[in-house]
Design a protein around this motif. Structure first.
Motif, short mmCIF file in Angstrom:
data_model
loop_
_atom_site.label_atom_id
_atom_site.label_comp_id
_atom_site.label_asym_id
_atom_site.label_seq_id
_atom_site.Cartn_x
_atom_site.Cartn_y
_atom_site.Cartn_z
N PHE A 22 -31.91 29.79 41.79
CA PHE A 22 -32.45 29.08 42.95
C PHE A 22 -32.65 30.09 44.08
O PHE A 22 -31.72 30.80 44.47
CB PHE A 22 -31.52 27.96 43.37
CG PHE A 22 -31.46 26.84 42.37
CD1 PHE A 22 -32.28 25.73 42.50
CD2 PHE A 22 -30.61 26.91 41.28
CE1 PHE A 22 -32.23 24.70 41.57
CE2 PHE A 22 -30.56 25.90 40.34
CZ PHE A 22 -31.38 24.79 40.48
N VAL A 23 -33.87 30.16 44.59
CA VAL A 23 -34.26 31.18 45.56
C VAL A 23 -34.40 30.53 46.94
O VAL A 23 -35.12 29.54 47.11
CB VAL A 23 -35.58 31.85 45.16
CG1 VAL A 23 -35.99 32.90 46.19
CG2 VAL A 23 -35.45 32.48 43.77
N LEU A 24 -33.71 31.11 47.93
CA LEU A 24 -33.79 30.68 49.32
C LEU A 24 -34.45 31.79 50.13
O LEU A 24 -34.12 32.97 49.96
CB LEU A 24 -32.40 30.39 49.88
CG LEU A 24 -31.55 29.37 49.11
CD1 LEU A 24 -30.15 29.29 49.70
CD2 LEU A 24 -32.20 28.01 49.12
N SER A 25 -35.36 31.43 51.01
CA SER A 25 -36.10 32.45 51.76
C SER A 25 -35.33 32.90 52.99
O SER A 25 -34.54 32.15 53.56
CB SER A 25 -37.47 31.91 52.18
OG SER A 25 -37.33 30.98 53.24
N GLU A 26 -35.60 34.13 53.40
CA GLU A 26 -34.99 34.67 54.61
C GLU A 26 -35.38 33.84 55.83
O GLU A 26 -34.55 33.54 56.70
CB GLU A 26 -35.42 36.12 54.81
CG GLU A 26 -34.90 36.76 56.08
CD GLU A 26 -35.41 38.17 56.27
OE1 GLU A 26 -36.11 38.41 57.28
OE2 GLU A 26 -35.11 39.04 55.41
N ALA A 27 -36.65 33.41 55.89
CA ALA A 27 -37.13 32.65 57.05
C ALA A 27 -36.36 31.34 57.23
O ALA A 27 -36.09 30.92 58.35
CB ALA A 27 -38.62 32.36 56.89
#
Length: 507
Positions: free
Chosen positions: A357-362
């Motif tokens: 599961f990928v979470l963005s820096e923004a």
């Protein structure tokens, strides 16, 4: 509010004869310390039906008074409903709000599988919370209750001691100090009310199956579900009780002292049996002091946890022009994972083909210093068998520069210098990005030479006592350290005065 029926209800209604002696009951229906070790009547804000008669605060916790009861289809509760007479000022009815996590307690009564004092084969065949109709009158039949939450079963059988003696546990046997008092040790459980539960008065039923799914003990209590946490807190304060939600002994109870209840009487260590206990709050792999994960609740098909984001997130980017991301990988196949702030604000995530599961820096930067609530759903039999799985959730910042401290030590010392090693982790051999070692001395006037590595420091760095070392590929695969000699005449320093760091530049 949608509350699904469960297939186990048919087994409860059938109620086969008891297979062996065993018993327990609910002693408190709103306890302010989850996963606690010692009973404290001051932390109990509400009691089960007829609590003053059967579980009085003045008696020792777990004292047998005949309150244990095998519920039946026509009589699911030990005593008939009598809201006016079953509760008193000293033993009041519970007050909940939608979305509240409710903590309850029960005595262990010798029924915990712990090789430290019993054995691995004391059974647990189910632990559920059911609820009756809103604003009902007399008790419905047992089949008239609806499953609110399945609390799972405790691990039993041929399992290693690291699991059997580790706490917290799902199911009935969550009692960290069981071996101190096998009959009367405190056990706690918890369930969460649906956020759309309509205000009103409800009857709740705890069902624990001991020797088999049909060997089921029940306890009943009433609770007023009010519209909001504020209204709940006002009600508690009006009757002279502390407000606020329950804390977790292992994570936020101030060293064992409840933030909302009375005096603790506990303190000290958490009492968990294994180093990797999921509620211990231990950090997971990934960015040091940057992101951590810990489970807070483990049920049959769902686990919840908290992902903490440090106030200084994000770390420096490997490429200043390209933002990084955070990859979260669970140690078992999951149906889905939801990352949220509070109860309603969902943080977007993208699931890759291999289950990351990928979470963005923004999305994460505005949450620096905050916590995400993580809800993970999985199929029967594939989820974590105990909270120790939390230590293997991998949180990997991608596209950032990360720093990992290394051991720097002397093998020989002489006047003005010495010879020694910088120990390198095996994980560097499989790092996805670039890496190097940085060494900083407390004084710059020295001669520093290395082997099993190449010194790539600039003259400016050396003038500040800083050195950059890289390992060629063949040395990376064949050695686990960098050797060095250092000669210094300007100042005396110890090993602890030298800072050695593995720097990783990400993917």
């Amino acid at each position: 509010m949608q509350l699904s029926k469960s297939a186990f209800l048919a087994g409860l209604v059938a109620m086969l004869p008891v297979l062996a002696a065993g018993h327990s009951w609910i002693a408190c229906t709103d306890y302010t310390e989850m996963n606690g070790q010692d009973w404290d009547a001051g932390k109990c804000r509400a009691f089960p039906r007829s609590g003053q008669q059967f579980v009085p605060k003045s008696a020792a916790f777990g004292t047998d008074t005949g309150y244990n009861f095998h519920g039946k289809e026509e009589q699911p509760c030990r005593t008939a409903r009598n809201d006016g007479g079953a509760y008193t000022a000293d033993h009041p009815m519970a007050v909940y709000y939608p979305g509240q996590r409710v903590v309850f307690t029960h005595p262990t009564k010798n029924h915990v599988a712990d090789p430290g004092c019993t054995n691995n084969f004391i059974p647990d065949n189910g632990n559920q919370i059911l609820v009756g109709p809103k604003d009902g009158g007399a008790d419905p039949k047992l089949s008239g209750f609806t499953l609110l939450e399945d609390l799972g079963v405790s691990p039993t059988g041929d399992l290693p001691a690291s699991i059997m003696s580790s706490y917290p546990k799902p199911g009935y046997q969550n009692a960290p100090k069981f071996c101190d008092n096998q009959d009367k040790a405190l056990a706690t459980g918890n369930f969460t009310l649906p956020t759309d539960m309509q205000p009103g008065r409800y009857t709740f039923l705890w069902a624990w199956s001991f020797n088999s799914p049909q060997d089921t003990y029940t306890s009943c209590w009433e609770a007023d579900v009010v519209a909001s946490q504020t209204e709940r807190d006002n009600r508690l304060q009006q009757r002279g009780q502390a407000s606020g939600d329950a804390c977790d002994f292992n994570t936020n109870c101030n060293g064992g002292n409840s933030e909302t209840g009375g005096e603790s009487g506990t303190g000290g260590e958490s009492g968990t049996g294994g180093e990797e206990s999921g509620n211990s709050g231990s950090e997971t792999e990934g960015c040091d002091d940057c992101l951590t994960f810990v489970y807070t609740s483990l049920k049959t098909n769902v686990a919840t946890g908290e992902m903490s984001i440090s106030a200084d997130f994000p770390p420096p980017r490997a490429d200043p022009n390209h933002p990084g991301q955070v990859d979260v990988r669970f140690p078992f196949p999951v149906k889905n994972a939801v990352f949220a702030v509070g109860r309603s604000t969902v943080i977007p995530s993208t699931e890759t083909a291999d289950g990351v599961f990928v979470l963005s820096e923004a999305d994460l930067v505005p949450l620096a210093g905050d916590k995400l609530t993580v809800t993970v759903r999985f199929d029967d039999g594939v989820g974590p068998t105990c909270f120790s799985q939390a230590g293997r959730v991998r949180i990997e910042p991608v596209g950032y520069v990360a720093h990992t401290p290394l051991d720097f030590f002397f093998e020989q010392r002489w006047n003005g210098g010495g010879m020694g090693r910088i120990v390198l982790p095996d994980s560097r051999r499989t790092l996805p990005g670039d890496w190097w070692v940085e060494v900083t001395f407390p004084c710059p006037d020295l001669t520093f030479q290395v082997w099993y590595g190449t010194d790539q420091s600039t003259d400016e760095q050396k003038s500040r006592g800083q050195y950059v070392i890289r390992q060629p590929e063949w040395e990376t695969q064949n050695t686990n350290h960098i050797g060095f000699t250092v000669q210094n005449s300007a100042c005396a320093f110890l090993e602890d005065d030298v800072v050695a760091t593995l720097v990783t530049a990400g993917k």
